[in-house]
Structure formats: structure tokens, C-alpha cells
Design a protein around this motif. Structure first.
Motif, short mmCIF file in Angstrom:
data_model
loop_
_atom_site.label_atom_id
_atom_site.label_comp_id
_atom_site.label_asym_id
_atom_site.label_seq_id
_atom_site.Cartn_x
_atom_site.Cartn_y
_atom_site.Cartn_z
N HIS A 188 10.15 -14.09 4.67
CA HIS A 188 11.49 -14.68 4.55
C HIS A 188 11.95 -14.79 3.10
O HIS A 188 13.16 -14.76 2.83
N ASP A 189 11.00 -14.90 2.18
CA ASP A 189 11.39 -15.00 0.78
C ASP A 189 11.61 -13.63 0.13
O ASP A 189 11.86 -13.54 -1.07
N GLY A 190 11.51 -12.57 0.92
CA GLY A 190 11.73 -11.22 0.41
C GLY A 190 10.48 -10.51 -0.05
O GLY A 190 10.53 -9.31 -0.36
N GLN A 191 9.33 -11.21 -0.11
CA GLN A 191 8.10 -10.56 -0.52
C GLN A 191 7.72 -9.48 0.49
O GLN A 191 7.82 -9.67 1.70
N GLU A 192 7.26 -8.35 -0.02
CA GLU A 192 6.89 -7.22 0.82
C GLU A 192 5.38 -7.00 0.78
O GLU A 192 4.78 -6.96 -0.28
N LEU A 193 4.79 -6.85 1.95
CA LEU A 193 3.37 -6.55 2.09
C LEU A 193 3.24 -5.25 2.86
O LEU A 193 3.84 -5.11 3.93
N THR A 194 2.48 -4.30 2.35
CA THR A 194 2.29 -3.05 3.07
C THR A 194 0.82 -2.69 3.15
O THR A 194 0.02 -3.06 2.28
N THR A 195 0.46 -1.99 4.20
CA THR A 195 -0.88 -1.42 4.28
C THR A 195 -0.92 -0.22 3.33
O THR A 195 0.10 0.41 3.07
N PRO A 196 -2.09 0.10 2.78
CA PRO A 196 -2.17 1.12 1.73
C PRO A 196 -1.59 2.48 2.11
O PRO A 196 -0.96 3.15 1.28
N GLY A 197 -1.76 2.90 3.36
CA GLY A 197 -1.29 4.22 3.76
C GLY A 197 0.21 4.37 3.82
O GLY A 197 0.72 5.50 3.90
N PHE A 198 0.94 3.26 3.79
CA PHE A 198 2.40 3.34 3.83
C PHE A 198 2.93 4.13 2.64
O PHE A 198 3.94 4.84 2.73
N THR B 161 1.86 6.73 1.39
CA THR B 161 1.77 8.17 1.61
C THR B 161 3.13 8.75 1.96
O THR B 161 3.43 9.91 1.65
N TYR B 162 3.95 7.94 2.60
CA TYR B 162 5.27 8.39 3.06
C TYR B 162 6.39 7.91 2.15
O TYR B 162 7.56 8.08 2.48
N ASN B 163 6.04 7.29 1.03
CA ASN B 163 7.05 6.65 0.22
C ASN B 163 6.83 6.96 -1.25
O ASN B 163 5.70 7.10 -1.70
N ASP B 164 7.92 6.99 -2.01
CA ASP B 164 7.82 7.23 -3.43
C ASP B 164 7.38 5.98 -4.19
O ASP B 164 6.88 6.07 -5.31
N ARG B 165 7.60 4.83 -3.58
CA ARG B 165 7.23 3.57 -4.24
C ARG B 165 5.84 3.17 -3.83
O ARG B 165 5.49 3.16 -2.65
N ARG B 166 5.02 2.81 -4.81
CA ARG B 166 3.66 2.39 -4.53
C ARG B 166 3.65 0.92 -4.13
O ARG B 166 4.33 0.09 -4.72
N ALA B 167 2.88 0.61 -3.10
CA ALA B 167 2.77 -0.78 -2.64
C ALA B 167 1.41 -0.97 -1.99
O ALA B 167 0.79 -0.04 -1.54
N ARG B 168 0.99 -2.22 -1.91
CA ARG B 168 -0.26 -2.52 -1.25
C ARG B 168 -0.14 -3.87 -0.56
O ARG B 168 0.76 -4.65 -0.85
N LEU B 169 -1.03 -4.13 0.35
CA LEU B 169 -1.06 -5.42 1.02
C LEU B 169 -1.72 -6.41 0.09
O LEU B 169 -2.94 -6.44 -0.06
N ALA B 170 -0.91 -7.22 -0.59
CA ALA B 170 -1.41 -8.10 -1.66
C ALA B 170 -2.39 -9.13 -1.13
O ALA B 170 -2.34 -9.55 0.00
#
Length: 293
Positions: A271-281, A283-292
Motif C-alpha cells: 500500500h505504501d508503493g514498495q515493490e517486491l519481486t521474485t528474482p526471475g521477474f 528476466t522479463y524486465n529492463d529494471r532490476r528488482a529483487r524480493l527485499a
């Protein structure tokens, strides 16, 4: 055998059932001179289960094949709505809820069986039966689009995108050698959270409409949104719905368990806008992210 005939062979007897539907006649989106040369194929939008569905075919097929193919595609969706929508009084789901006799339809058995499997695999967080009422909409919308995508592929239209609100199924290429670019939007604000690049993928986002806790029947609103990507849109849709109902802690755990199996990746927005992603996401995206942590 024409493309339409091949499509009909994949969806045996469905078109005949759909002929009784009273959905408005389809309208094919016109192509401008500027886009016609770079956009082989066709695009059409109709309504399915209360939301617009756009089928965009990029495979360069002749118009004599594209038009009946589009007709058959939307006939299938009308049949699926007439069969599974709890809002339709004479649908098989409505008849089931009223204890009336049902038709022997293999797809009905398939959907209800899969919903039972999903209930078990999600620990009851996805359930098509809440307080004694059956409503498989959380699975059947994605399932119907997934079945349609497979039928289009077998009919020779291997390059296509099907968009239904926050659910998208892509196959093939947007243009020769180019992956489809699918924006993942926040269902509340419309903000683009990610741009998914893929040749063959289902993308489902939950959070734009009401989601119930299957255990209590109460509305859940503990997350901003959940997006799941994977090879089957029906399953991705159900997983996104289940995780949205779970809330942040359980959803995060389930997302990691799902990703560990190697097929489905998840983006969770708090709800606060924070984004959590699994590492493999990523692979399909230009932006790097991880499940913090």
C-alpha cells in the motif's frame, strides 16, 4: 482447410453453442495508412464478462482468413461467458448454485476440478466456493483467454496479444524479431510499474476489483496489487488472486515457493508503493528488482 476450419477443430462444438449468444456484433478496429504497412493482421475489441477484450493478431494472414478467425475467437468467449458467468441466470454455474440439472460439458468439469486443485495448492486462499456459492471467475477468465490463445496458435495465428483489463496473453512476436512489450499498470492509479518483454507469456494483475477472503467471505485490502507472470494465464490469474487475499507476509512466502518451482514470477506492490519481486521477474524486465529482505 482454412484458418477458420482449423480454429473450429480446436474448439469442437463451441461455436454452435455460442450462436445463441446476444452479445453485440463485433467491430474491427480500422488500420490507418501509416500503420497498415507495419501492422499485418487485425485487431478487434468486444466485451467478455464485463470488461473489454482486445485480440490483436500480427501474423500476416489474408483478410478472408482473419475475419472468420476473429468471429470464431469471440464466439468462444461468448460461449465461455454463457457457460460460466454467475451473473447469467441460465449459465451452468448459476444452475449449479440453484441445484438445477447441468449439461454434460467437459469444460465445466475441467474448470471445477482445476479450481479444487488450486484451492488445495494455495492452502485455501483461492477458492471458487465461498459461503456455499460457486463462482470460478477468478480462474475462468484467464482460463478462457489461455484456451483462446492456444486455439489461435493452432489455427496459424501464432503472433498475437489478447488483452482483458489487467490480464494479458502474448505469443510470437510484435514484429519480426521483436518481443511484445506489455506495461504492468497499477490497477488503482494506472501507473506503469514494469514493462514486461516476452514472446510467450501470461501476465495477470489482481487488485483492481474486489477480492474476498475465502475463509471468511470478507473483502481483503491488505496489498496494493499482485502481478504474476508465467506460461498459463489461468493459473497466473488464480495465483495473483490468492496472493492478494493472503496479505503481504503469506503472499511473499508463497511467491518465493512458486518461483522456486521455476515457472511463475511475482511482483507484489504494498500500500505504501514498495515493490517486491521474485528474482526471475527481472528476466522479463529492463529494471532490476529483487524480493527485499
Amino acid at each position: 482447410m482454412t484458418t477458420s476450419d482449423r480454429f473450429q477443430s480446436v474448439t469442437t462444438s463451441i461455436a454452435e453453442s455460442a450462436m445463441t449468444s446476444h452479445i453485440a456484433e463485433p467491430a474491427t478496429a480500422p488500420l490507418t495508412p501509416a500503420t497498415a504497412a507495419s501492422f499485418p493482421g487485425s485487431s478487434r475489441t468486444e466485451t467478455f464478462m464485463g470488461r473489454p477484450v482486445t485480440i490483436e493478431i500480427r501474423t500476416p494472414l489474408p483478410a478472408r482468413e482473419l475475419t472468420p478467425l476473429m468471429d470464431d475467437a469471440f464466439a468462444w468467449l461468448r460461449w465461455a461467458e454463457d457457460t460460466f458467468s454467475p451473473a447469467k441466470e441460465d449459465s451452468q454455474i448459476s444452475r449449479l448454485n440453484r441445484g438445477l440439472t447441468l449439461k454434460q460439458i467437459p469444460e465445466l468439469i475441467e474448470v471445477l476440478h482445476r479450481c479444487d486443485e488450486l484451492s488445495e495448492s494455495t492452502g485455501g486462499w483461492f477458492d471458487a466456493r465461498i459461503k456455499g456459492v460457486t463462482d470460478p471467475s477468478g480462474y475462468v477468465k484467464g482460463w478462457a483467454l489461455e484456451r483462446l490463445s492456444r486455439a489461435l496458435l493452432q489455427a496459424g495465428a501464432g503472433d498475437h496479444r489478447i488483452t482483458a483489463g489487467n490480464d494479458v496473453r502474448v505469443r510470437g512476436s510484435h514484429a519480426p524479431g521483436r518481443r511484445w512489450r506489455v506495461p504492468v499498470r497499477d490497477p488503482r492509479t494506472g501507473k506503469i510499474r514494469r514493462t514486461v518483454l516476452a514472446h510467450d507469456l501470461g501476465i495477470a494483475t489482481s487488485g483492481g476489483s474486489r477480492v474476498l477472503d475465502p475463509h471468511t467471505g470478507e473483502v481483503r485490502d491488505t496489498l496494493g496489487s499482485v502481478t504474476v507472470i508465467g506460461p498459463d494465464l489461468g493459473l497466473a490469474d488464480a495465483y495473483a488472486t490468492a496472493m492478494y487475499a493472503m496479505g503481504p507476509i503469506q503472499a511473499r512466502r508463497f511467491a518465493n515457493e512458486l518461483a522456486a518451482k521455476g515457472c511463475y514470477e511475482t511482483l507484489i506492490v504494498l500500500h505504501d508503493g514498495q515493490e517486491l519481486t521474485t528474482p526471475g521477474f527481472a528476466t522479463y524486465n529492463d529494471r532490476r528488482a529483487r524480493l527485499a529482505g
